[in-house]
Design an enzyme around this catalytic site. Sequence first.
Site, PDB file in Angstrom:
ATOM      1  N   ASP A 132      14.838  12.450   3.807  1.00 44.58           N
ATOM      2  CA  ASP A 132      13.359  12.859   3.547  1.00 44.58           C
ATOM      3  C   ASP A 132      13.102  12.962   2.158  1.00 44.58           C
ATOM      4  O   ASP A 132      13.395  14.077   1.498  1.00 44.58           O
ATOM      5  CB  ASP A 132      12.895  13.898   4.423  1.00 44.58           C
ATOM      6  CG  ASP A 132      11.388  14.129   4.282  1.00 44.58           C
ATOM      7  OD1 ASP A 132      10.866  13.403   3.425  1.00 44.58           O
ATOM      8  OD2 ASP A 132      10.836  14.821   5.033  1.00 44.58           O
ATOM      9  N   ASN A 175      13.017   3.930  -3.903  1.00 45.72           N
ATOM     10  CA  ASN A 175      12.054   2.931  -3.299  1.00 45.72           C
ATOM     11  C   ASN A 175      11.287   3.966  -2.222  1.00 45.72           C
ATOM     12  O   ASN A 175       9.942   3.468  -2.008  1.00 45.72           O
ATOM     13  CB  ASN A 175      12.655   1.727  -2.598  1.00 45.72           C
ATOM     14  CG  ASN A 175      11.940   1.164  -1.742  1.00 45.72           C
ATOM     15  OD1 ASN A 175      10.938   0.361  -2.188  1.00 45.72           O
ATOM     16  ND2 ASN A 175      12.128   1.192  -0.547  1.00 45.72           N
ATOM     17  N   SER A 211       7.439   1.982  -8.769  1.00 46.63           N
ATOM     18  CA  SER A 211       5.883   2.363  -8.982  1.00 46.63           C
ATOM     19  C   SER A 211       4.927   1.587  -8.355  1.00 46.63           C
ATOM     20  O   SER A 211       5.377   1.080  -7.091  1.00 46.63           O
ATOM     21  CB  SER A 211       5.667   2.300 -10.723  1.00 46.63           C
ATOM     22  OG  SER A 211       4.391   3.074 -10.726  1.00 46.63           O
ATOM     23  N   SER A 212       3.879   1.249  -9.006  1.00 46.45           N
ATOM     24  CA  SER A 212       3.025   0.205  -8.204  1.00 46.45           C
ATOM     25  C   SER A 212       2.018  -0.354  -9.381  1.00 46.45           C
ATOM     26  O   SER A 212       1.833   0.427 -10.476  1.00 46.45           O
ATOM     27  CB  SER A 212       2.038   1.198  -7.225  1.00 46.45           C
ATOM     28  OG  SER A 212       0.897   0.444  -6.816  1.00 46.45           O
ATOM     29  N   TYR A 246      -1.972   8.958  -5.358  1.00 46.57           N
ATOM     30  CA  TYR A 246      -0.875   7.849  -5.022  1.00 46.57           C
ATOM     31  C   TYR A 246      -0.496   7.401  -6.558  1.00 46.57           C
ATOM     32  O   TYR A 246       0.498   7.378  -6.885  1.00 46.57           O
ATOM     33  CB  TYR A 246      -1.263   7.013  -4.201  1.00 46.57           C
ATOM     34  CG  TYR A 246      -0.215   5.831  -4.163  1.00 46.57           C
ATOM     35  CD1 TYR A 246       0.867   5.933  -3.485  1.00 46.57           C
ATOM     36  CD2 TYR A 246      -0.460   4.386  -4.590  1.00 46.57           C
ATOM     37  CE1 TYR A 246       1.943   4.682  -3.298  1.00 46.57           C
ATOM     38  CE2 TYR A 246       0.472   3.317  -4.693  1.00 46.57           C
ATOM     39  CZ  TYR A 246       1.562   3.626  -3.861  1.00 46.57           C
ATOM     40  OH  TYR A 246       2.556   2.698  -3.894  1.00 46.57           O
ATOM     41  N   LYS A 253       2.731   7.741  -9.274  1.00 51.82           N
ATOM     42  CA  LYS A 253       3.464   6.607  -9.568  1.00 51.82           C
ATOM     43  C   LYS A 253       3.420   6.260 -11.127  1.00 51.82           C
ATOM     44  O   LYS A 253       4.387   6.133 -11.595  1.00 51.82           O
ATOM     45  CB  LYS A 253       2.949   5.297  -9.111  1.00 51.82           C
ATOM     46  CG  LYS A 253       3.081   5.133  -7.509  1.00 51.82           C
ATOM     47  CD  LYS A 253       4.629   5.044  -7.170  1.00 51.82           C
ATOM     48  CE  LYS A 253       4.650   4.383  -5.650  1.00 51.82           C
ATOM     49  NZ  LYS A 253       6.153   4.499  -5.342  1.00 51.82           N
ATOM     50  N   THR A 305       3.540  -5.551   3.696  1.00 53.08           N
ATOM     51  CA  THR A 305       4.602  -4.968   4.437  1.00 53.08           C
ATOM     52  C   THR A 305       3.939  -3.797   5.435  1.00 53.08           C
ATOM     53  O   THR A 305       2.598  -3.993   5.581  1.00 53.08           O
ATOM     54  CB  THR A 305       5.354  -3.832   3.455  1.00 53.08           C
ATOM     55  OG1 THR A 305       4.576  -3.061   2.829  1.00 53.08           O
ATOM     56  CG2 THR A 305       6.217  -4.869   2.715  1.00 53.08           C
TER      57      THR A 305
HETATM   58  N1  LIG Z   1       3.717  -2.586  -0.089  1.00 47.09           N
HETATM   59  C1  LIG Z   1       3.104  -2.529  -1.206  1.00 47.09           C
HETATM   60  O1  LIG Z   1       1.974  -3.156  -1.179  1.00 47.09           O
HETATM   61  C2  LIG Z   1       3.553  -1.688  -2.373  1.00 47.09           C
HETATM   62  C3  LIG Z   1       2.867  -1.858  -3.325  1.00 47.09           C
HETATM   63  C4  LIG Z   1       3.378  -1.209  -4.676  1.00 47.09           C
HETATM   64  C5  LIG Z   1       4.359  -0.312  -4.509  1.00 47.09           C
HETATM   65  N2  LIG Z   1       4.879   0.022  -3.283  1.00 47.09           N
HETATM   66  C6  LIG Z   1       5.935   0.945  -3.426  1.00 47.09           C
HETATM   67  O2  LIG Z   1       7.066   0.225  -2.800  1.00 47.09           O
HETATM   68  C7  LIG Z   1       7.648   1.281  -2.035  1.00 47.09           C
HETATM   69  C8  LIG Z   1       8.144   0.715  -0.465  1.00 47.09           C
HETATM   70  O3  LIG Z   1       7.121   0.510   0.065  1.00 47.09           O
HETATM   71  P1  LIG Z   1       7.033  -0.598   1.487  1.00 47.09           P
HETATM   72  O4  LIG Z   1       5.903  -1.499   1.089  1.00 47.09           O
HETATM   73  O5  LIG Z   1       8.431  -0.958   1.575  1.00 47.09           O
HETATM   74  O6  LIG Z   1       6.656   0.427   2.611  1.00 47.09           O
HETATM   75  P2  LIG Z   1       7.074   0.451   4.086  1.00 47.09           P
HETATM   76  O7  LIG Z   1       7.325  -0.767   4.621  1.00 47.09           O
HETATM   77  O8  LIG Z   1       5.961   1.438   4.637  1.00 47.09           O
HETATM   78  O9  LIG Z   1       8.410   1.008   4.193  1.00 47.09           O
HETATM   79  C9  LIG Z   1       8.630   2.521   3.674  1.00 47.09           C
HETATM   80  C10 LIG Z   1      10.006   2.877   3.698  1.00 47.09           C
HETATM   81  O10 LIG Z   1      10.094   4.083   3.231  1.00 47.09           O
HETATM   82  C11 LIG Z   1      10.710   5.004   3.967  1.00 47.09           C
HETATM   83  N3  LIG Z   1      10.145   6.306   3.861  1.00 47.09           N
HETATM   84  C12 LIG Z   1       8.840   6.745   3.884  1.00 47.09           C
HETATM   85  N4  LIG Z   1       8.587   8.015   3.778  1.00 47.09           N
HETATM   86  C13 LIG Z   1       9.767   8.306   3.468  1.00 47.09           C
HETATM   87  C14 LIG Z   1      10.030   9.926   3.118  1.00 47.09           C
HETATM   88  N5  LIG Z   1       9.468  10.832   3.001  1.00 47.09           N
HETATM   89  N6  LIG Z   1      11.526  10.212   2.989  1.00 47.09           N
HETATM   90  C15 LIG Z   1      12.362   8.733   2.853  1.00 47.09           C
HETATM   91  N7  LIG Z   1      11.980   7.755   3.304  1.00 47.09           N
HETATM   92  C16 LIG Z   1      10.749   7.658   3.434  1.00 47.09           C
HETATM   93  C17 LIG Z   1      10.627   4.455   5.281  1.00 47.09           C
HETATM   94  O11 LIG Z   1      11.365   5.063   6.419  1.00 47.09           O
HETATM   95  P3  LIG Z   1      11.453   4.883   7.819  1.00 47.09           P
HETATM   96  O12 LIG Z   1      11.191   3.543   8.227  1.00 47.09           O
HETATM   97  O13 LIG Z   1      12.820   5.148   8.345  1.00 47.09           O
HETATM   98  O14 LIG Z   1      10.323   6.125   8.121  1.00 47.09           O
HETATM   99  C18 LIG Z   1      10.702   2.960   5.087  1.00 47.09           C
HETATM  100  O15 LIG Z   1      12.062   2.520   4.634  1.00 47.09           O
HETATM  101  C19 LIG Z   1       7.123   2.533  -1.787  1.00 47.09           C
HETATM  102  O16 LIG Z   1       7.551   3.389  -2.773  1.00 47.09           O
HETATM  103  C20 LIG Z   1       5.487   2.138  -2.492  1.00 47.09           C
HETATM  104  O17 LIG Z   1       4.828   2.869  -2.706  1.00 47.09           O
HETATM  105  C21 LIG Z   1       4.523  -0.810  -2.071  1.00 47.09           C
END
Ligand SMILES: NC(=O)c1ccc[n+]([C@@H]2O[C@H](COP(=O)([O-])OP(=O)(O)OC[C@H]3O[C@@H](n4cnc5c(N)ncnc54)[C@H](OP(=O)(O)O)[C@@H]3O)[C@@H](O)[C@H]2O)c1
Length: 252
Positions: free
Chosen positions: A61, A94, A143-144, A157, A161, A192
């Site tokens: 976590d 990540n 980041s984002s 958020y 970032k 996602t």
């Molecule tokens: N998707 C987007 O549009 C987007 C855009 C810009 C940046 N991002 C960034 O990209 C990264 C990944 O996002 P994603 O789209 O892949 O999200 P996602 O599909 O929701 O997956 C999130 C991942 O992070 C893990 N996680 C969540 N909270 C956690 C915590 N407190 N401690 C440890 N692990 C945790 C989850 O683990 P579990 O599944 O085991 O719970 C999962 O493996 C994030 O940092 C997000 O801010 C995403």
Amino acid sequence: MSQKIALITGASRGLGKNAALKLAAKGVDIILTWRSKGQEAQEVVQQINASGARAVAIQLDTGDSKTFSVFVNEVRQQLTTRWQRDSFDYLLNNAGTALHQDFATTSEEQFDEMVNVHFKGPFFLTQKLLPLMVNGGRILNVSSGLARFSLPGSSAYASVKGAIEVLTRYQAKELGVRGITANVLAPGAIETDFSDGRVRDNPQVNASVASMTALGRPGLPDDIGDVVALLLSDESHWINGQRIEASGGMAL
Ligand SMILES: NC(=O)c1ccc[n+]([C@@H]2O[C@H](COP(=O)([O-])OP(=O)(O)OC[C@H]3O[C@@H](n4cnc5c(N)ncnc54)[C@H](OP(=O)(O)O)[C@@H]3O)[C@@H](O)[C@H]2O)c1
């Protein structure tokens, strides 16, 4: 060339999973973490093992820094038993959760969670993992696009970032003496589970992102996994202290 090992936080699904699979396909072994989805994490491990690379999954976590010492010990133990090594090469910070809340109504609890998961967590996790990183290793923080452009509802958020982007420059500055590079990858909106899958599943949000993106669609996990594999390849070793946005040209 020696066998490379990447530690990827939050790789049970989404961008972390895709990055793990893309790196494994290039022959990189993976230590991945999960928080709530242990079964999914094991499936990623199996997929990687089946592809010929090696992987292991550990629970973490990133919002609970008190647990980091135990986690780091577990990483050390896995390195010793599975790889007969005392170090790994690449760290991808990540893991993370979303928050959509107007500035005017964001609570202290919501704010603290964003800080803990996205900033304090990666800060102290990376600090504690430094003794296990090879000289010449790589840190890639996620980041984002929202740290550059501003959409309503993302003040907490996007601010954390932004903080990770500043931290990345300081990591690059201070860790260069060990040959460790630090860069930050800023994805645009990607389809996602993030934020209850709103970019993927909400037609209005999906169309809105497409309309503000030069390439005319939201990103897919593959779009980001490819960039991670690129930034963690030997050929990109001279990129350091940089913010790389991968958004298909969002909000240019
Ligand atoms: N998707 C987007 O549009 C987007 C855009 C810009 C940046 N991002 C960034 O990209 C990264 C990944 O996002 P994603 O789209 O892949 O999200 P996602 O599909 O929701 O997956 C999130 C991942 O992070 C893990 N996680 C969540 N909270 C956690 C915590 N407190 N401690 C440890 N692990 C945790 C989850 O683990 P579990 O599944 O085991 O719970 C999962 O493996 C994030 O940092 C997000 O801010 C995403």
